[in-house]
Write an enzyme that holds these catalytic residues in place. Structure first.
Site, PDB file in Angstrom:
ATOM      1  CE  LYS A 129       0.917   9.170  -3.746  1.00 33.56           C
ATOM      2  NZ  LYS A 129       2.345   9.465  -3.740  1.00 33.56           N
ATOM      3  CE  LYS A 151      -6.957  -4.188  -2.853  1.00 33.25           C
ATOM      4  NZ  LYS A 151      -7.578  -3.093  -3.611  1.00 33.25           N
TER       5      LYS A 151
END
Ligand code: ATR
Length: 268
Positions: A15, A64
């Site tokens: 999103k 990450k």
């Protein structure tokens, strides 16, 4: 137009483009933000290629830690976290890495929901990358006690050892937990698969305890359903955290703080 992307694998569900475009519209910034599927075996190449032209990137699972190693410079909070979810290309071409996940969670709890974490007993479930990112900002709010519970207790102990300068953090397994706490945060990856970590219902004080799932979905997550059944005072999913971490990334790139309430309402 300045280019921004979110790297991940998988990434099509993200999103972030929608959220960042809403922020850009709101603040009058001209930018292009899209998803980028990075190959598992060549994240570095993909990032270097993008930053020949690109200005900034978000990084999501499973990259990450890799992004942390790629950054030339890190914010203090990214250094301790060992993971980066935001990269910004500086004028001299170097990559500056930050981690905005923890601030996102804390802002959702303290600003959006209006809870004070100071003096509280917090139970954090999990000891993976998601927990690493939120530990320091949670501790900065000075809870009296932060319990880190994980299926593999050694992983929780290892994380706690990184914070041995703060004496309110403890590690344990799920089965030793019985006393009610003020806040329970689910940061395990099980909600994706409709499973709830095996914790006792006695941890929820009906009408008092706040339960927060860092996951979100179209339907209520398994942990949120469990929390409602136990009579939790407030049950929240991680959509607010997603919007807040995105706002912090937007601020990192543009120096402007967008309004998150309107964006969160629109997404809901
Ligand atoms: P993330 O980066 O999303 O945190 P991760 O590093 O793979 O992902 O960590 C996943 C977390 O969910 C871990 O705390 C993991 O527990 P272990 O360390 O014992 O593996 C937890 N988890 C995954 N499946 C689980 C399950 N079925 N029951 C309980 N905890 C689970």
């Amino acid at each position: 137009m300045d280019r921004y992307v979110v790297f991940g694998n998988p990434i099509s569900h993200s999103k972030s483009p929608l959220i960042q475009r809403m922020f850009a519209e709101q603040t009058g910034k001209q930018l292009h933000y899209s998803t980028m599927l990075a190959p598992l075996e060549n994240f570095t190449g993909c990032v270097n290629e993008f930053f020949r032209q690109g200005r900034g990137a978000n990084i999501t699972m499973p990259f990450k830690e890799h992004a942390y190693r790629l950054a030339n410079r890190l914010t203090k909070r990214a250094q301790r976290t060992g993971a980066v979810n935001t990269l910004s290309k500086l004028v001299d071409g170097t990559l500056f890495g930050d981690n905005t996940d923890g601030v996102g969670l804390v802002r959702d709890l303290t600003v959006n929901a209006g809870f004070s974490l100071r003096g509280k007993h917090i139970l954090l479930l999990g000891a993976g990358g998601a927990v690493r990112g939120v530990l320091e900002p949670l501790l900065a709010k000075q809870p009296t006690l932060l319990i880190l519970a994980n299926r593999t207790v050694e992983k929780a102990k290892l994380l706690v050892s990184l914070f041995n300068d703060i004496n309110s953090v403890y590690a344990c397994g799920f089965d030793s937990l019985l006393e009610p706490v003020d806040v329970i945060i689910n940061a395990t990856s099980v909600s994706m698969s409709e499973i709830v970590p095996p914790i006792s219902g006695s941890l929820v004080k009906p009408g008092k305890t706040i339960c927060y799932d860092m996951m979100y979905g179209k339907q209520s997550t398994a942990f949120c359903c469990w929390a409602n059944k136990q009579g939790a005072a407030v049950v929240m999913d991680g959509l607010g955290m997603l919007v807040e971490q995105a706002a912090e990334s937007f601020f990192f790139w543009h120096g402007v703080r967008p309004d998150t309430a309107s964006v969160l309402a629109e997404l809901r």
